[in-house]
Design a protein around this motif. Structure first.
Motif, PDB file in Angstrom:
ATOM      1  N   PRO A  27       0.827  -1.209   0.000  1.00 32.17           N
ATOM      2  CA  PRO A  27       0.000   0.000   0.000  1.00 32.17           C
ATOM      3  C   PRO A  27       0.861   1.260   0.000  1.00 32.17           C
ATOM      4  CG  PRO A  27       0.070  -0.981   2.199  1.00 32.17           C
ATOM      5  CD  PRO A  27       0.787  -1.932   1.285  1.00 32.17           C
ATOM      6  N   CYS A  96      -7.671  -5.379  -6.445  1.00 31.14           N
ATOM      7  CA  CYS A  96      -7.022  -4.399  -5.567  1.00 31.14           C
ATOM      8  C   CYS A  96      -7.860  -4.154  -4.317  1.00 31.14           C
ATOM      9  CB  CYS A  96      -6.806  -3.089  -6.332  1.00 31.14           C
ATOM     10  SG  CYS A  96      -5.987  -1.779  -5.379  1.00 31.14           S
ATOM     11  N   TYR A 118      -3.890   2.345  -2.199  1.00 31.57           N
ATOM     12  CA  TYR A 118      -2.971   1.678  -3.118  1.00 31.57           C
ATOM     13  C   TYR A 118      -2.848   2.542  -4.364  1.00 31.57           C
ATOM     14  CZ  TYR A 118      -3.059  -2.671  -0.413  1.00 31.57           C
ATOM     15  OH  TYR A 118      -2.924  -3.610   0.570  1.00 31.57           O
TER      16      TYR A 118
END
Length: 680
Positions: A27, A96, A118
Motif C-alpha cells: 500500500p 485491488c 494503493y
C-alpha cells in the motif's frame, strides 16, 4: 543426481517466492483513526465489519470502479466506500479492493474507522455516514525527487491542465468522476495529470475538494517533476511521463507524444460470462509469465552452479593483472595525445583555465566542435599510475546531473590527461564572491544551487556504485552549467576502502582550511560527516555571499561560523544574509541557515547525513532540531589546536609542517582536491 535434486529444490523455492511477490502489492499508506474509537473482539460491530469485507469477495465487478456497501444497523452499522482509479480494468479493480480489505483489517484490528490507499484503489470504512460527504482528512502527499528546470513554464502548464481536468472530472455522472490529460511545457517536455473524486459528490463538492487538494502543491511538490495528493474524497497526480492508461476520459490540451501502449477496452456491453472468461485468461497469462520467469531464473542458477569453479579460478589473478584488465576496459574512453593537443592549441596559455595542485586545466575544442576541459597532470604531482587509473575507472562510472562528467583520458608516454565535460559558467566562487556578479545570483538560483549540491553529495555518499567521500568540497569546486545548475568537480587521488566503511583515518591531510571538519583537520579522521561539515560552510557562504576565511560585516572582521552562530542565538539571523536577498523568501532563507548550522556542529554525531539534509530542504513537514555550537567557534576548546595546526600563509599551496602532530598537511586555498572512495 545430487545436482538434479539441488536444481529441483531451488526451482520450487523460487517459484514459491515469485508467486508471493506477484500476489502481494504494497500500500501507499494507511491510517487507523483513533477518533472513531475501538470495537471489542466478537462484538456486533466486528461481525458486521467481517460480513461487509467478505461481501467484496462475492461481489461482481462493475465497469466504473466505485462501491458503497453497508452492514448492520444503528451504532453497530459499518459504512464503506471503495474507489478504483478510473483507468484500471474491472478485474484488477476488484482484485485491488479485495487485497485492500484484507490488509486494512490486519493493520487496524480493532479501530472503528480506517482507510488505506494503493496505487490502483482506495478503501475505507467507518461507523459514520460518509456517502455524499466531502472529507479531506487524513491526507497523504508524495513527490518525485527530481526538479524541473523551467519552474515558471512548468507551473503555468500544470495549473492550466489541472483546472481543465477538474472541470472535466467534476462534470462526470454519479458513476464516475475521473479525468486524465496532458499539456506541453516545452517542445521537449510534457506534463501528464490525473484527477478523481468519489462519484457520490456533487459537481460543486468535487470541484471544491480537488481545488483544496491542489493548494498543497507548494508545500509538497513545488519545483518537482511529479507529485500526488490523496484524500478520502478526491485525489490527483502529475508526472512528466505518462503513468496512466489512456481512456476516453483523457484530454490532451496540446499535441503530445504518441501513446506507448494501446488503450484498454472500455466496452460496457460485455456480459458477465465474458468477463469471467476474460478474468480466467488474465489468470492463465499471469501464471504463464510467472512460470517463464521461474524457468529463466532457474536456468541462470543452474549455469552458475556448473561454472562456479572455473569462475573462482579466473578470479585468482594478482592485483597487477587486475589493474591491467581494468585499464583495458577503459579503452573506449581513451583519447590520443595528438587529438587533445590540437584541441587545446598545444596547451597554450590562452586556453588555460586554471592551475590546480596536480596540474593545469585547459579549455579544448574537439574536431567535431565539442568543448572539453582537460586536466593535464604535472609530472611532479605525486599521483601514481594506480591513482590515475582509479580516477578514470571509478569516476567514469559516476552518472549524476550534479557531478562533472569524466568523458575520457589520455595515457601516452609521460603525459596523463583527464578529459571532462566543459561547464561554461566557471565555478561558484567566481559569482558568489564577486561584488558585481553576486547580484546575478538571486535567491531562486542560490536555492537551486544548494539543493543541487545536496543531491550530488547524497549520490556520492549513498546512491553511487561506490561510497565516495569528497574531502575538499568548496565553492571553487562547484561548477555552474549554462542554466546555473551546480556540478561537483575535481575528483582525484582516489583511495579505496572496505565495503561498508564510511570513515577512516589518514596522515596525509589534503583540503582547504575553512571547509575542513575539525576531526579531519586535527586528527586526520574523515567520514561522510566531514563532507556534511563542508556543505554546511558552503550553505552559509551562499547565504552571506562572503568567504568563510575572510568574512566581514562593516568594519568588523570575523569568521563566518562564529558570526552566524552568535546572530542565530541572538535572534538576529537576518544580519548574516546577503543584502541582495532582502526581498527573498524569509522562510526558505532561514530554513537553509538552520540546516547550515546543523551541518557545522562540532559534535560529529549531531550532524545530519546528506539523506536527512536533502529531505529537510524539500519537505517542510520535517521538524528541524535545534543546532548546537559550531566547530571553530571563537570559544571552542579546539581553537588553540587549530591555530597551531594551520599556518597563516594559506595562499602558497605549499606543504606545511604541523607543530602539534608531526604530520604533513597539504594546504590549499583554491585548487587541491582529495576524494575518498569506498566500494559498496
Amino acid at each position: 543426481m545430487e545436482s538434479s535434486w539441488q536444481f529441483l529444490f531451488i526451482s520450487f523455492t523460487i517459484s514459491f517466492l515469485l508467486t508471493l511477490a506477484v500476489a502481494q502489492e504494497e500500500p501507499l499508506d494507511y491510517s487507523c483513526m483513533e477518533t472513531g474509537g475501538n470495537f471489542t473482539i466478537n462484538s456486533t460491530y466486528e461481525t458486521n465489519l467481517n460480513r461487509l469485507i467478505s461481501s467484496f469477495s462475492a461481489n461482481t465487478a462493475n465497469d466504473y470502479g466505485f462501491y458503497n456497501l453497508s452492514s448492520g444497523e444503528g451504532s453497530s452499522r459499518v459504512n464503506s466506500i471503495a474507489l478504483c482509479r478510473g483507468d484500471v480494468g474491472s478485474g484488477d479493480c476488484l482484485g485491488c479492493i479485495n487485497n485492500a480489505t484484507t490488509e486494512l483489517r490486519s493493520l487496524c484490528p480493532d479501530q472503528r474507522e480506517a482507510i488505506i490507499w494503493y496505487d490502483n484503489c482506495m478503501f475505507r470504512y467507518t461507523n459514520r455516514s460518509i456517502f455524499g460527504v466531502v472529507e479531506d482528512d487524513p491526507l497523504l502527499y508524495m513527490w518525485n525527487d527530481n526538479n524541473v528546470t523551467d519552474v515558471d513554464a512548468f507551473n503555468q502548464s500544470l495549473s492550466t491542465l489541472l483546472d481543465s481536468l477538474i472541470n472535466s472530472a467534476s462534470s462526470g455522472n454519479s458513476l464516475r468522476k475521473f479525468a486524465t490529460g496532458s499539456a506541453q511545457v516545452t517542445p521537449f517536455q510534457t506534463v501528464y495529470a490525473l484527477v478523481q473524486c468519489t462519484p457520490d459528490l456533487s459537481q460543486a463538492e468535487c470541484t471544491s475538494c480537488l481545488s483544496a487538494a491542489i493548494e498543497f502543491i507548494p508545500e509538497c511538490c513545488d519545483r518537482k517533476q511529479g507529485g500526488r495528493v490523496l484524500e478520502p474524497s478526491c485525489n490527483f497526480r502529475f508526472e512528466i511521463e505518462r503513468f496512466y492508461n489512456l481512456t476516453t476520459a483523457d484530454t490532451p490540451l496540446t499535441s503530445t507524444p504518441p501513446p506507448t501502449t494501446s488503450p484498454p477496452s472500455n466496452n460496457t456491453k460485455n456480459t458477465t460470462g465474458k468477463k469471467s472468461n476474460s478474468s480466467r485468461t488474465i489468470i492463465i497469462a499471469s501464471f504463464s509469465a510467472v512460470a517463464f520467469a521461474v524457468l529463466v531464473v532457474c536456468s541462470c542458477i543452474f549455469i552458475f552452479l556448473r561454472v562456479r569453479k572455473s569462475k573462482v579460478k579466473g578470479e585468482k589473478g594478482g592485483e597487477a593483472a587486475e589493474a591491467v584488465d581494468e585499464i583495458k576496459n577503459a579503452e573506449a574512453l581513451q583519447y590520443d595525445f595528438s587529438t587533445i593537443s590540437a584541441a587545446t592549441n598545444h596547451f597554450s596559455n590562452s586556453n588555460k583555465l586554471g592551475q590546480g595542485g596536480f596540474g593545469a586545466v585547459y579549455k579544448g575544442k574537439l574536431a567535431g566542435g565539442e568543448l572539453i576541459a582537460v586536466k593535464r597532470l604535472s609530472t611532479d604531482s605525486g599521483q601514481g599510475d594506480l591513482e590515475f587509473k582509479n580516477e578514470v575507472l571509478l569516476v567514469a562510472k559516476l552518472q549524476h546531473r550534479n557531478l562533472v562528467r569524466l568523458q575520457g583520458f589520455c595515457l601516452e608516454r609521460n603525459e596523463r590527461l583527464l578529459i571532462y565535460e566543459f561547464v561554461p559558467n566557471a565555478s561558484l566562487d567566481q559569482f558568489l564572491f564577486d561584488p558585481v556578479k553576486r547580484a546575478y545570483l538571486d535567491w531562486e538560483k542560490r536555492y537551486k544551487i544548494i539543493g543541487g549540491i545536496a543531491r550530488g553529495l547524497l549520490y556520492l555518499h549513498e546512491d553511487s556504485r561506490l561510497r565516495i567521500i569528497h574531502r575538499d568540497l568548496k565553492a571553487s569546486n562547484i561548477l555552474l552549467d549554462a542554466e546555473m545548475n551546480p556540478k561537483i568537480a575535481d575528483f582525484g587521488m582516489a583511495r579505496l576502502c572496505a565495503f561498508d566503511q564510511t570513515h577512516g583515518a589518514t596522515s596525509k591531510i589534503v583540503g582547504t582550511y575553512g571547509y575542513m571538519a575539525p576531526e579531519y583537520a586535527m586528527h586526520g579522521q574523515f567520514s561522510v560527516k566531514s563532507d556534511v561539515f563542508s556543505f554546511g560552510v558552503l550553505v552559509l557562504e551562499v547565504l552571506s555571499g562572503q568567504k568563510n576565511s575572510s568574512f566581514h560585516k562593516g568594519d568588523n572582521v570575523d569568521d563566518l561560523l562564529s558570526y552566524a552562530w552568535r546572530n542565530w542565538k541572538d535572534g538576529t539571523a537576518n544580519e548574516l544574509v546577503d543584502s541582495t536577498l532582502k526581498d527573498s523568501s524569509t522562510t526558505e532563507v532561514m530554513r537553509c541557515l538552520h540546516i547550515g548550522l546543523l551541518c557545522v556542529q562540532e559534535n560529529v554525531a549531531e550532524r545530519p547525513n546528506m539523506a536527512s539534509v536533502a529531505l529537510m530542504l524539500t519537505s517542510y513537514s520535517v521538524t528541524l532540531p535545534l543546532p548546537s555550537q559550531p566547530a571553530f567557534f571563537m570559544h571552542s576548546n579546539t581553537q588553540s589546536e587549530v591555530e597551531m595546526l594551520w599556518s597563516e600563509d594559506l595562499n602558497s599551496g605549499a606543504t606545511k609542517y604541523s607543530q602539534s602532530r608531526k604530520e604533513t598537511a597539504v594546504v590549499s586555498e583554491n585548487e587541491v582536491t582529495i576524494t575518498e572512495l569506498h566500494p559498496r
